[in-house]
Design a protein around this motif. Structure first.
Motif, PDB file in Angstrom:
ATOM      1  N   THR A   1      12.174  -7.327  -6.512  1.00 13.96           N
ATOM      2  CA  THR A   1      11.395  -7.314  -5.275  1.00 13.96           C
ATOM      3  C   THR A   1      10.093  -6.579  -5.554  1.00 13.96           C
ATOM      4  N   VAL A   2       8.981  -7.159  -5.124  1.00 14.24           N
ATOM      5  CA  VAL A   2       7.671  -6.520  -5.215  1.00 14.24           C
ATOM      6  C   VAL A   2       7.210  -6.249  -3.792  1.00 14.24           C
ATOM      7  N   ALA A   3       6.795  -5.010  -3.537  1.00 18.55           N
ATOM      8  CA  ALA A   3       6.336  -4.623  -2.200  1.00 18.55           C
ATOM      9  C   ALA A   3       4.968  -3.953  -2.289  1.00 18.55           C
ATOM     10  N   LEU A   4       4.162  -4.157  -1.256  1.00 15.28           N
ATOM     11  CA  LEU A   4       2.894  -3.455  -1.093  1.00 15.28           C
ATOM     12  C   LEU A   4       2.980  -2.642   0.185  1.00 15.28           C
ATOM     13  N   ASP A   5       2.740  -1.361   0.059  1.00 13.35           N
ATOM     14  CA  ASP A   5       2.826  -0.424   1.195  1.00 13.35           C
ATOM     15  C   ASP A   5       4.118  -0.616   1.995  1.00 13.35           C
ATOM     16  N   GLY A   6       5.218  -0.810   1.280  1.00 11.95           N
ATOM     17  CA  GLY A   6       6.520  -0.908   1.923  1.00 11.95           C
ATOM     18  C   GLY A   6       6.868  -2.281   2.472  1.00 11.95           C
ATOM     19  N   THR A   7       5.961  -3.237   2.396  1.00 11.97           N
ATOM     20  CA  THR A   7       6.233  -4.592   2.865  1.00 11.97           C
ATOM     21  C   THR A   7       6.661  -5.457   1.683  1.00 11.97           C
ATOM     22  N   ASP A   8       7.899  -5.956   1.724  1.00 10.53           N
ATOM     23  CA  ASP A   8       8.379  -6.834   0.655  1.00 10.53           C
ATOM     24  C   ASP A   8       7.591  -8.142   0.699  1.00 10.53           C
ATOM     25  N   LEU A   9       6.897  -8.432  -0.400  1.00  7.57           N
ATOM     26  CA  LEU A   9       6.080  -9.637  -0.452  1.00  7.57           C
ATOM     27  C   LEU A   9       6.638 -10.694  -1.399  1.00  7.57           C
TER      28      LEU A   9
ATOM     29  N   GLN B   1       1.306 -10.805   7.475  1.00  5.28           N
ATOM     30  CA  GLN B   1       1.546  -9.543   8.190  1.00  5.28           C
ATOM     31  C   GLN B   1       0.882  -8.381   7.457  1.00  5.28           C
ATOM     32  N   PHE B   2       1.011  -8.349   6.126  1.00  8.35           N
ATOM     33  CA  PHE B   2       0.398  -7.277   5.343  1.00  8.35           C
ATOM     34  C   PHE B   2      -1.123  -7.318   5.451  1.00  8.35           C
ATOM     35  N   LEU B   3      -1.723  -8.514   5.331  1.00 13.46           N
ATOM     36  CA  LEU B   3      -3.183  -8.626   5.438  1.00 13.46           C
ATOM     37  C   LEU B   3      -3.676  -8.247   6.830  1.00 13.46           C
ATOM     38  N   ALA B   4      -2.942  -8.625   7.869  1.00 15.67           N
ATOM     39  CA  ALA B   4      -3.331  -8.246   9.230  1.00 15.67           C
ATOM     40  C   ALA B   4      -3.305  -6.724   9.387  1.00 15.67           C
ATOM     41  N   GLU B   5      -2.286  -6.093   8.839  1.00 17.72           N
ATOM     42  CA  GLU B   5      -2.202  -4.622   8.899  1.00 17.72           C
ATOM     43  C   GLU B   5      -3.348  -3.985   8.123  1.00 17.72           C
ATOM     44  N   LEU B   6      -3.689  -4.552   6.992  1.00 22.14           N
ATOM     45  CA  LEU B   6      -4.785  -4.027   6.172  1.00 22.14           C
ATOM     46  C   LEU B   6      -6.127  -4.184   6.888  1.00 22.14           C
ATOM     47  N   MET B   7      -6.289  -5.266   7.651  1.00 23.57           N
ATOM     48  CA  MET B   7      -7.529  -5.462   8.409  1.00 23.57           C
ATOM     49  C   MET B   7      -7.603  -4.495   9.598  1.00 23.57           C
ATOM     50  N   ARG B   8      -6.444  -4.213  10.216  1.00 29.44           N
ATOM     51  CA  ARG B   8      -6.420  -3.247  11.324  1.00 29.44           C
ATOM     52  C   ARG B   8      -6.655  -1.826  10.843  1.00 29.44           C
ATOM     53  N   ASP B   9      -6.155  -1.519   9.649  1.00 30.41           N
ATOM     54  CA  ASP B   9      -6.220  -0.162   9.122  1.00 30.41           C
ATOM     55  C   ASP B   9      -6.723  -0.216   7.677  1.00 30.41           C
ATOM     56  N   PRO B  10      -8.052  -0.420   7.483  1.00 30.52           N
ATOM     57  CA  PRO B  10      -8.579  -0.511   6.117  1.00 30.52           C
ATOM     58  C   PRO B  10      -8.329   0.787   5.347  1.00 30.52           C
ATOM     59  N   ARG B  11      -8.118   0.655   4.054  1.00 31.59           N
ATOM     60  CA  ARG B  11      -7.894   1.830   3.207  1.00 31.59           C
ATOM     61  C   ARG B  11      -8.458   1.574   1.816  1.00 31.59           C
ATOM     62  N   ASP B  12      -8.546   2.634   1.048  1.00 35.65           N
ATOM     63  CA  ASP B  12      -9.119   2.547  -0.290  1.00 35.65           C
ATOM     64  C   ASP B  12      -8.121   2.072  -1.340  1.00 35.65           C
ATOM     65  N   ALA B  13      -6.824   2.207  -1.035  1.00 37.43           N
ATOM     66  CA  ALA B  13      -5.797   1.840  -2.011  1.00 37.43           C
ATOM     67  C   ALA B  13      -4.513   1.464  -1.282  1.00 37.43           C
ATOM     68  N   VAL B  14      -3.671   0.729  -1.968  1.00 37.42           N
ATOM     69  CA  VAL B  14      -2.341   0.402  -1.441  1.00 37.42           C
ATOM     70  C   VAL B  14      -1.311   0.796  -2.496  1.00 37.42           C
ATOM     71  N   ASN B  15      -0.152   1.194  -2.030  1.00 38.57           N
ATOM     72  CA  ASN B  15       0.946   1.528  -2.930  1.00 38.57           C
ATOM     73  C   ASN B  15       1.734   0.263  -3.243  1.00 38.57           C
TER      74      ASN B  15
ATOM     75  N   ILE C   1      -2.704   0.701  -6.207  1.00 38.87           N
ATOM     76  CA  ILE C   1      -3.742  -0.260  -6.556  1.00 38.87           C
ATOM     77  C   ILE C   1      -4.989   0.093  -5.748  1.00 38.87           C
ATOM     78  N   SER C   2      -6.076   0.338  -6.447  1.00 36.03           N
ATOM     79  CA  SER C   2      -7.338   0.646  -5.777  1.00 36.03           C
ATOM     80  C   SER C   2      -7.934  -0.618  -5.201  1.00 36.03           C
ATOM     81  N   LEU C   3      -8.443  -0.527  -3.985  1.00 31.19           N
ATOM     82  CA  LEU C   3      -9.109  -1.655  -3.338  1.00 31.19           C
ATOM     83  C   LEU C   3     -10.626  -1.507  -3.395  1.00 31.19           C
ATOM     84  N   GLN C   4     -11.092  -0.465  -4.049  1.00 33.21           N
ATOM     85  CA  GLN C   4     -12.521  -0.215  -4.187  1.00 33.21           C
ATOM     86  C   GLN C   4     -13.064  -0.970  -5.405  1.00 33.21           C
TER      87      GLN C   4
END
Length: 160
Positions: free
Chosen positions: A75-83, A115-129, A153-156
């Motif tokens: 399982t691969v997850a980004l910020d706790g969301t299984d993708l 769902q993950f992209l929508a959350e990222l657009m609502r709450d932009p950040r510099d990196a994701v776990n 993973i840096s988003l910058q």
């Protein structure tokens, strides 16, 4: 009705055999958990609307016995969301005190990704776990080996 001595003896033998098998299955003296490192992630060409990815792993075996991998569930997850969830069974033998490359082909969970992209657009950040959880199956009499790799993973944009 009392049980006969033969059936009672047979029951004890079966219980003893089951206990021995489960004890042997859990015994791995001096066993160290293999290391798993993500070496690459790339998009594969596809004719589908759903993207496919190739995930490269390096499996390192710090043990004196080879790992004859029967299968991997991951399982691969980004910020706790299984993708991405998947399995693989065409795997190399990882020699004792050696390492080997494993390639996984994966298709993401489209709705989880949205769902993950929508959350990222609502709450932009510099990196994701990120996390990769893998269950390495090395045979029927040995318990599965569970490995977890985490990072960020840096988003910058990278400076050149």
């Amino acid at each position: 009705m009392p049980s006969s001595p033969i059936s009672r003896t047979a029951l004890y033998i079966v219980l003893l055999a089951a206990s021995c098998l489960s004890a042997c299955a859990s015994m791995r003296p001096n066993f160290e958990t293999p290391g798993v490192t993500i070496t690459s992630v790339r998009t594969l060409p596809t004719n589908s609307i759903t993207p496919e990815f190739e995930i490269g792993l390096k499996v390192t075996n710090p043990n004196s016995q080879a790992l004859n991998l029967k299968g991997i569930a991951y399982t691969v997850a980004l910020d706790g969301t299984d993708l991405i969830k998947g399995v693989a069974n065409d795997l190399p033998v990882i020699e004792a005190y050696g390492s080997g490359d494993v390639t996984l082909t994966a298709t993401p969970d489209v709705f989880g990704g949205i769902q993950f992209l929508a959350e990222l657009m609502r709450d932009p950040r510099d990196a994701v776990n990120y996390s990769l959880e893998a269950k390495l199956d090395v045979g029927s009499f040995v318990p599965a080996i569970r490995v977890r790799v985490e990072g960020e993973i840096s988003l910058q944009p990278q400076a050149r």
